[in-house]
Design a protein around this motif. Structure first.
Motif: not given
Length: 165
Positions: A13-18, A48-50, A88-89
């Motif tokens: 999921p996209h929120w994983w970055v948090l 930061v990009e998941a 860029y991560l």
């Protein structure tokens, strides 16, 4: 390899970055960028990009190519002194890329950026996302301070807050 990468980008999921970069750490990074830019005329942008966009994964876009794309989209290349640096991560691929504008790149060279990237990746492998990011910011700050001294009209051309995609 291609299918594994595709599924990782689709399933996480996209929120994983948090989980990796919580609001407290994002605020710490923002303050580090702000502090850094007060000592030189360079500009730093942390992205930061998941998950990569589906089209990027489908077409097997490399992390480097994605970083170059974001360097243009976020206008890091458009700084007054050609001293913009994009960090860029890419979290799912576990890669770091640094794209530097021609002004600073001509002064420090690609081996410097590669070393900073690999140092960050080493810290990230141990779960030290804060330490790895802040060490990279300090290292880049030293290079920018050496080659791009603060000028009287030093303006903040790019946002200091990390961009989460």
């Amino acid at each position: 390899m291609y299918l594994r990468r595709l599924f990782r980008h689709l399933l996480l999921p996209h929120w994983w970055v948090l989980r990796v970069f919580p609001p407290r750490l994002l605020s710490t990074i923002e303050q580090a960028v702000k502090s850094s830019e007060s000592g030189h005329s360079g500009e730093l942008r942390v992205v930061v990009e998941a998950n990569l966009p589906l089209a990027a994964v489908w077409h097997a876009q490399s992390v480097r190519a994605r970083a170059v794309e974001l360097f243009a989209q976020t206008r890091v290349w458009d700084t007054e002194h050609n001293s913009g640096v994009l960090i860029y991560l890419q979290l799912i691929d576990r890669r770091v890329e640094i794209i530097a504008d021609r002004g600073i790149n001509a002064k420090v060279g690609q081996p410097f950026w590669e070393r900073v990237c690999r140092d960050m990746e080493a810290a990230f492998r141990t779960g030290d996302f804060e330490g790895g990011t802040l060490l990279a910011l300090r290292t880049i700050t030293e290079a920018l301070a050496e080659h791009f001294a603060t000028s009287a009209e030093n303006s903040n051309e790019l946002p200091d807050a990390p961009l989460l995609l």
